[in-house]
Design a protein around this motif. Structure first.
Motif, PDB file in Angstrom:
ATOM      1  N   PHE A 130     -22.235   2.495  25.237  1.00 56.52           N
ATOM      2  CA  PHE A 130     -21.647   2.032  23.976  1.00 56.52           C
ATOM      3  C   PHE A 130     -21.944   2.990  22.819  1.00 56.52           C
ATOM      4  CE2 PHE A 130     -20.596  -2.801  24.194  1.00 56.52           C
ATOM      5  CZ  PHE A 130     -19.840  -2.583  25.336  1.00 56.52           C
ATOM      6  N   GLY A 131     -22.912   3.865  22.994  1.00 58.04           N
ATOM      7  CA  GLY A 131     -23.242   4.828  21.936  1.00 58.04           C
ATOM      8  C   GLY A 131     -22.249   5.961  21.845  1.00 58.04           C
ATOM      9  N   GLU A 132     -21.419   6.115  22.872  1.00 59.48           N
ATOM     10  CA  GLU A 132     -20.398   7.168  22.846  1.00 59.48           C
ATOM     11  C   GLU A 132     -19.139   6.703  23.582  1.00 59.48           C
ATOM     12  OE1 GLU A 132     -21.781  10.121  26.329  1.00 59.48           O
ATOM     13  OE2 GLU A 132     -22.776  10.496  24.405  1.00 59.48           O
ATOM     14  N   LEU A 133     -18.605   5.585  23.103  1.00 57.32           N
ATOM     15  CA  LEU A 133     -17.486   4.958  23.805  1.00 57.32           C
ATOM     16  C   LEU A 133     -16.238   5.831  23.870  1.00 57.32           C
ATOM     17  CD1 LEU A 133     -17.352   1.143  22.924  1.00 57.32           C
ATOM     18  CD2 LEU A 133     -17.599   2.222  25.177  1.00 57.32           C
ATOM     19  N   GLY A 134     -15.964   6.560  22.786  1.00 56.22           N
ATOM     20  CA  GLY A 134     -14.771   7.411  22.800  1.00 56.22           C
ATOM     21  C   GLY A 134     -14.854   8.450  23.905  1.00 56.22           C
ATOM     22  N   ALA A 135     -15.988   9.131  23.984  1.00 48.83           N
ATOM     23  CA  ALA A 135     -16.173  10.151  25.029  1.00 48.83           C
ATOM     24  C   ALA A 135     -16.136   9.521  26.414  1.00 48.83           C
ATOM     25  CB  ALA A 135     -17.501  10.874  24.812  1.00 48.83           C
ATOM     26  N   GLU A 136     -16.697   8.340  26.541  1.00 52.58           N
ATOM     27  CA  GLU A 136     -16.708   7.657  27.838  1.00 52.58           C
ATOM     28  C   GLU A 136     -15.273   7.328  28.285  1.00 52.58           C
ATOM     29  OE1 GLU A 136     -19.470   7.964  29.559  1.00 52.58           O
ATOM     30  OE2 GLU A 136     -20.291   5.930  29.569  1.00 52.58           O
ATOM     31  N   ILE A 137     -14.439   6.906  27.347  1.00 54.39           N
ATOM     32  CA  ILE A 137     -13.045   6.602  27.687  1.00 54.39           C
ATOM     33  C   ILE A 137     -12.323   7.880  28.113  1.00 54.39           C
ATOM     34  CG2 ILE A 137     -10.825   5.916  26.662  1.00 54.39           C
ATOM     35  CD1 ILE A 137     -12.348   3.646  25.278  1.00 54.39           C
ATOM     36  N   ARG A 138     -12.572   8.992  27.423  1.00 53.06           N
ATOM     37  CA  ARG A 138     -11.934  10.257  27.830  1.00 53.06           C
ATOM     38  C   ARG A 138     -12.373  10.642  29.243  1.00 53.06           C
ATOM     39  NH1 ARG A 138     -13.432  11.747  22.655  1.00 53.06           N
ATOM     40  NH2 ARG A 138     -14.963  13.271  23.350  1.00 53.06           N
ATOM     41  N   ARG A 139     -13.657  10.474  29.511  1.00 54.77           N
ATOM     42  CA  ARG A 139     -14.175  10.861  30.837  1.00 54.77           C
ATOM     43  C   ARG A 139     -13.591   9.992  31.948  1.00 54.77           C
ATOM     44  NH1 ARG A 139     -19.872  10.295  28.271  1.00 54.77           N
ATOM     45  NH2 ARG A 139     -20.185  12.327  27.301  1.00 54.77           N
ATOM     46  N   ILE A 140     -13.516   8.681  31.713  1.00 53.93           N
ATOM     47  CA  ILE A 140     -13.054   7.796  32.787  1.00 53.93           C
ATOM     48  C   ILE A 140     -11.531   7.950  32.969  1.00 53.93           C
ATOM     49  CG2 ILE A 140     -12.588   5.601  31.553  1.00 53.93           C
ATOM     50  CD1 ILE A 140     -14.795   5.839  34.680  1.00 53.93           C
ATOM     51  N   ASP A 141     -10.843   8.257  31.910  1.00 50.67           N
ATOM     52  CA  ASP A 141      -9.404   8.560  31.992  1.00 50.67           C
ATOM     53  C   ASP A 141      -9.211   9.809  32.864  1.00 50.67           C
ATOM     54  OD1 ASP A 141      -6.954   9.881  31.448  1.00 50.67           O
ATOM     55  OD2 ASP A 141      -6.748   8.939  29.491  1.00 50.67           O
ATOM     56  N   GLU A 142      -9.938  10.886  32.525  1.00 49.06           N
ATOM     57  CA  GLU A 142      -9.797  12.149  33.276  1.00 49.06           C
ATOM     58  C   GLU A 142     -10.254  11.992  34.726  1.00 49.06           C
ATOM     59  OE1 GLU A 142     -11.973  14.894  30.866  1.00 49.06           O
ATOM     60  OE2 GLU A 142     -10.537  14.714  29.211  1.00 49.06           O
ATOM     61  N   HIS A 189      -8.396   7.897  22.186  1.00 45.81           N
ATOM     62  CA  HIS A 189      -9.086   8.670  23.216  1.00 45.81           C
ATOM     63  C   HIS A 189      -8.400   8.637  24.575  1.00 45.81           C
ATOM     64  CE1 HIS A 189     -12.533   9.685  20.725  1.00 45.81           C
ATOM     65  NE2 HIS A 189     -12.416   8.470  20.215  1.00 45.81           N
ATOM     66  N   SER A 190      -7.326   7.856  24.719  1.00 41.91           N
ATOM     67  CA  SER A 190      -6.633   7.791  26.010  1.00 41.91           C
ATOM     68  C   SER A 190      -5.199   7.326  25.803  1.00 41.91           C
ATOM     69  CB  SER A 190      -7.352   6.808  26.949  1.00 41.91           C
ATOM     70  OG  SER A 190      -6.595   6.592  28.122  1.00 41.91           O
ATOM     71  N   ASP A 191      -4.302   7.863  26.626  1.00 41.91           N
ATOM     72  CA  ASP A 191      -2.913   7.391  26.618  1.00 41.91           C
ATOM     73  C   ASP A 191      -2.680   6.319  27.671  1.00 41.91           C
ATOM     74  OD1 ASP A 191      -2.172   9.104  24.587  1.00 41.91           O
ATOM     75  OD2 ASP A 191      -1.729  10.745  25.995  1.00 41.91           O
ATOM     76  N   LYS A 192      -3.684   6.014  28.468  1.00 41.54           N
ATOM     77  CA  LYS A 192      -3.534   4.996  29.526  1.00 41.54           C
ATOM     78  C   LYS A 192      -3.426   3.611  28.887  1.00 41.54           C
ATOM     79  CE  LYS A 192      -4.257   8.064  32.864  1.00 41.54           C
ATOM     80  NZ  LYS A 192      -5.544   8.432  33.441  1.00 41.54           N
ATOM     81  N   PRO A 193      -2.761   2.677  29.595  1.00 42.40           N
ATOM     82  CA  PRO A 193      -2.662   1.318  29.034  1.00 42.40           C
ATOM     83  C   PRO A 193      -4.039   0.701  28.789  1.00 42.40           C
ATOM     84  CG  PRO A 193      -1.180   1.583  30.912  1.00 42.40           C
ATOM     85  CD  PRO A 193      -2.036   2.825  30.866  1.00 42.40           C
ATOM     86  N   PHE A 194      -4.177   0.045  27.638  1.00 37.49           N
ATOM     87  CA  PHE A 194      -5.395  -0.727  27.351  1.00 37.49           C
ATOM     88  C   PHE A 194      -5.155  -2.160  27.840  1.00 37.49           C
ATOM     89  CE2 PHE A 194      -8.193   1.342  23.837  1.00 37.49           C
ATOM     90  CZ  PHE A 194      -8.240   2.519  24.553  1.00 37.49           C
ATOM     91  N   ASP A 195      -5.952  -2.521  28.848  1.00 35.05           N
ATOM     92  CA  ASP A 195      -5.880  -3.804  29.544  1.00 35.05           C
ATOM     93  C   ASP A 195      -6.971  -4.677  28.912  1.00 35.05           C
ATOM     94  OD1 ASP A 195      -6.011  -5.734  31.619  1.00 35.05           O
ATOM     95  OD2 ASP A 195      -7.182  -4.393  32.937  1.00 35.05           O
ATOM     96  N   VAL A 196      -6.582  -5.440  27.884  1.00 33.49           N
ATOM     97  CA  VAL A 196      -7.578  -6.125  27.045  1.00 33.49           C
ATOM     98  C   VAL A 196      -7.767  -7.567  27.513  1.00 33.49           C
ATOM     99  CG1 VAL A 196      -8.169  -6.826  24.690  1.00 33.49           C
ATOM    100  CG2 VAL A 196      -7.038  -4.622  25.090  1.00 33.49           C
TER     101      VAL A 196
END
Ligand code: DX5
Ligand code: ZN
Length: 222
Positions: free
Chosen positions: A15-27, A59-66
Motif C-alpha cells: 500500500f506504500g507504493e500502490l501506483g508502482a504495484e499496479i504497473r508491475r502487476i499489469d506488466e 497507472h494501468s489501462d486494464k479494466p478496474f474490477d471494483v
C-alpha cells in the motif's frame, strides 16, 4: 487453452507504493485489476475509496474490477464512475434495492456486478440476471486476504454456470478468496471465467508476479 481472466487483488499489494504495484502487476500479465473497497461496517476492515482509485487509474489501462464491500452503495455510485471504475460489483445485503442499484451502476456507465457471500444462495441472482455483467462468488467471507478457500462454493459455481448458460447472456463468472494454483483449476472446472487472487498474485514480491499469474492461468489448461 481457456481464456480465463486473472484479476489480481491489490489488497495484497504494498500500500506504500500502490501506483508502482499496479504497473508491475499489469506488466506481469494481469487481465483486470481487482480493487477491494471496504468500509469497516459492512465488513470488519477498511481500505480506500474513490479519491484513491482516481489517482491509481493512471497507472494501468486494464479494466478496474471494483468490488464494493460497503453499505450503503447508492450515494457513491457516481463517485466510483468518475474515479474510473469499469466494473462495479455490489453485495445484495448492502442495501434494500438491489435492482435499482444495478440499474444506477449501468446508468453511470459502468458494468454492474453482484457478489455472493459464502452464505448467500445462488438463487439471489435469478431476478437480476438480465441486469448484471459479472457474478462474483466469494469463496471466503469478505474482509481479509489470505484466508482458505471454502470448498462448498464449488457447487454454487456449478449452479451459477448453468444459470448463466441458460440466460444466453455474456456474464463473467468470477471467484474471489483463497485462489492459488491448487484451487484455481477446480474453480475453472466448475465454470468460472475469472479468478481473483490477492496473496497468490503478489506472493514473493515483484520478481514473482509474472510467474504467479502464469501459475494461476495454468489451471485453465488442465
Ligand atoms: C476479500 C477480498 C479479496 C481478497 C482475496 O474480502 O474480496 O479480493 O483480496 O485475497 P486472497 O486471494 O489472498 O484470498
Ligand atoms: Zn474482492
Amino acid at each position: 487453452m481457456s481464456d480465463v481472466l486473472i484479476s489480481p487483488s491489490i489488497l495484497s499489494a504494498d500500500f506504500g507504493e500502490l501506483g508502482a504495484e499496479i504497473r508491475r502487476i499489469d506488466e506481469a500479465g494481469a487481465d483486470m485489476i481487482h480493487v477491494d473497497v471496504m468500509d469497516g461496517h459492512f465488513v470488519p476492515n477498511l481500505t480506500f475509496g474513490p479519491p484513491v482509485i482516481e489517482k491509481l487509474r493512471r497507472h494501468s489501462d486494464k479494466p478496474f474490477d471494483v468490488h464494493l464491500m460497503i453499505s450503503p452503495v447508492d450515494p457513491y455510485i457516481d463517485d466510483f464512475a468518475k474515479a474510473g471504475a469499469d466494473i462495479l460489483t455490489v453485495h445484495p445485503e448492502a442495501g434494500p434495492h438491489l435492482h435499482r442499484t444495478l440499474q444506477a451502476i449501468r446508468a453511470a456507465g459502468m458494468k454492474p456486478g453482484v457478489a455472493l457471500n459464502p452464505g448467500t444462495p445462488a438463487e439471489v441472482v435469478d431476478p437480476v440476471i438480465d441486469d448484471v455483467d459479472l457474478i462474483l462468488v466469494m469463496s471466503v467471507n469478505p474482509g481479509f486476504g489470505g484466508q482458505s478457500f471454502i470448498e462448498s462454493q464449488l457447487r454454487k459455481i456449478e449452479t451459477l454456470r448453468q444459470k448463466i448458460d441458460a440466460s444466453g447472456r455474456d456474464i463473467i463468472l468470477e471467484v474471489d478468496g483463497g485462489l492459488n494454483p491448487q484451487t484455481a483449476p477446480r474453480a475453472i472446472a466448475a465454470g468460472v471465467t475469472a479468478i481473483v487472487a490477492g496473496s497468490a498474485a503478489f506472493k514473493g514480491g515483484p520478481d514473482h508476479y509474472a510467474s504467479n499469474i502464469s501459475a494461476l492461468r495454468a489451471g485453465a489448461t488442465i
